[in-house]
Design an enzyme around this catalytic site. Structure first.
Site, PDB file in Angstrom:
ATOM      1  CB  SER A 270       2.307  -5.064   3.678  1.00  0.00           C
ATOM      2  OG  SER A 270       0.982  -5.125   4.628  1.00  0.00           O
ATOM      3  CG  LEU A 271      -1.096  -5.196  -0.661  1.00  0.00           C
ATOM      4  CD1 LEU A 271      -1.534  -5.643  -1.897  1.00  0.00           C
ATOM      5  CD2 LEU A 271      -1.682  -3.834  -0.355  1.00  0.00           C
TER       6      LEU A 271
ATOM      7  CG  HIS B 121       2.118  -4.628   9.356  1.00  0.00           C
ATOM      8  ND1 HIS B 121       1.834  -5.793   9.048  1.00  0.00           N
ATOM      9  CD2 HIS B 121       1.961  -3.809   8.324  1.00  0.00           C
ATOM     10  CE1 HIS B 121       2.048  -6.131   7.794  1.00  0.00           C
ATOM     11  NE2 HIS B 121       1.871  -4.691   7.329  1.00  0.00           N
TER      12      HIS B 121
ATOM     13  NE  ARG C  35      -3.211  -8.275   4.778  1.00  0.00           N
ATOM     14  CZ  ARG C  35      -2.405  -7.322   4.575  1.00  0.00           C
ATOM     15  NH1 ARG C  35      -2.895  -6.504   3.787  1.00  0.00           N
ATOM     16  NH2 ARG C  35      -1.242  -7.176   5.267  1.00  0.00           N
TER      17      ARG C  35
ATOM     18  CD  GLN D 196       1.422  -9.632   5.873  1.00  0.00           C
ATOM     19  OE1 GLN D 196       0.261  -9.312   6.203  1.00  0.00           O
ATOM     20  NE2 GLN D 196       2.021  -9.612   4.738  1.00  0.00           N
TER      21      GLN D 196
ATOM     22  CD  GLN E 280      -3.218   0.217   1.882  1.00  0.00           C
ATOM     23  OE1 GLN E 280      -3.406  -0.713   2.163  1.00  0.00           O
ATOM     24  NE2 GLN E 280      -3.893   1.296   2.778  1.00  0.00           N
TER      25      GLN E 280
END
Length: 338
Positions: A118-119, A227, A143, A275, A35
């Site tokens: 991340s994503l 996170h 998510r 995660q 992102q």
């Protein structure tokens, strides 16, 4: 004729097959952005140039029951930046770039490893065949919504600390917590760490960092403390969602965010849940790649942010960003030239 084992013995100019063999001897990792890389219009040129890329956007639209592609290509950036939209949109753009590469004869097996920020880890898994594109789109929509809803708007925040290493950032976060949550969320490179947690604690971290040697420290324009342990409700939702989705072993080993090393397929779903609340160990992941012999990384999808991070971790690693048809053709040409 077969190319001799020593590449320098091959006749010049190199035959295509010789060039391919030498190129494949260079260990590559394909990496996938997270992102913040989103822009209006991303992936449109790929969809225009490659039917295989357009089919990715069609499949994501069908999976979500809406024209996310319209938002990506001609919508408002504020709407695209909403995490429930940005996550599947960035994955779609990465997979469109991957499909364009495949159409030009370069598959995921050109990489020795995959990784994502991340994503982007979901994009990496879709690209390597672990999840279908449709399932990945639905997982990322879940998510994004779960992460947004985990903490009431305005209670959480994230900040970037520049010119400060991970250990120093951890010390700042610990001092700033004062009974609240404040933790190092993204260890991006040797001089960029993101902290996440309760808004007041993160604001304290910004001020503490400024007086403790950070070159810059500023709040990020995000709507939730990603996170961090505050995301635990989203982790529970993702555990349930992932349990319902079929997963194959990835065709290429995944370097997982929370482990910063290649992992077994059986561990992947559990690590995706970890995660949500765990740190993205990107700096260590790049160091692990280098130690494993990777000398080149291709950033597949929108932007070039990860390439910059890779260079700040290890300048010896060559980087290439692939987000447009011209990028695809240049990458394929370079591969074929050896």
């Amino acid at each position: 004729p077969k190319c001799p084992s020593a590449p320098l013995e091959c006749p010049q100019p190199l035959h295509y097959a010789y060039a391919q063999a030498i190129a494949e001897a260079i260990m590559k990792a394909f990496i996938f952005p997270g992102q913040g890389a989103q822009t209006i219009g991303m992936g449109h040129a790929l969809a225009e140039a490659y039917p295989e890329a357009r089919s990715v956007f069609d499949e994501v639209d069908d999976a979500l029951g809406e024209k996310l592609s319209d938002l990506i290509w001609s919508g408002d950036i504020a709407d695209l930046t909403l995490t429930k939209n940005a996550q599947p949109a960035l994955m779609a753009t990465s997979l469109a770039a991957m499909k364009a590469l495949e159409a030009e004869g370069v598959g995921i097996d050109a990489a020795s490893f995959v990784a994502g920020h991340s994503l982007g880890e979901y994009s990496a898994l879709a690209a390597s065949g672990a999840f279908s594109i449709a399932d990945t789109a639905r997982l990322l929509r879940i998510r994004g919504e779960a992460m947004q809803l985990a903490v009431p708007l305005g209670l959480g925040a994230m900040a970037v600390l520049l010119g400060m290493d991970f250990e120093a950032a951890q010390a700042v976060a610990a001092e700033a917590a004062q009974g609240e949550v404040c933790q190092a969320a993204n260890d991006n490179d040797p001089s960029q760490v993101v902290v996440s947690g309760h808004k007041a604690a993160v604001e304290r971290a910004v001020e503490i960092a400024k007086v403790n040697g950070a070159k810059r420290a500023m709040l990020l324009p995000v709507s939730a403390p990603f996170h961090s342990s505050l995301m635990a409700p989203a982790g529970d939702i993702m555990a349930a969602a992932l349990a319902e989705v079929a997963m194959n072993a990835p065709a290429v080993p995944l370097i997982a965010n929370v482990r910063a090393q290649a992992v077994n397929a059986d561990d992947i779903k559990g690590l995706l849940v970890e995660q949500v609340t765990g740190s993205v160990r990107w700096r260590e992941s790049v160091m692990w790649m280098a130690g494993a012999g990777v000398t080149e990384v291709w950033e597949i999808g929108a932007g070039k942010a990860l390439s910059g991070m890779v260079k700040r971790v290890d300048r010896s690693i060559a980087t290439r960003a692939i987000g447009t048809p011209d990028d695809v053709k240049a990458a394929v040409a370079a591969l074929n030239e050896g």
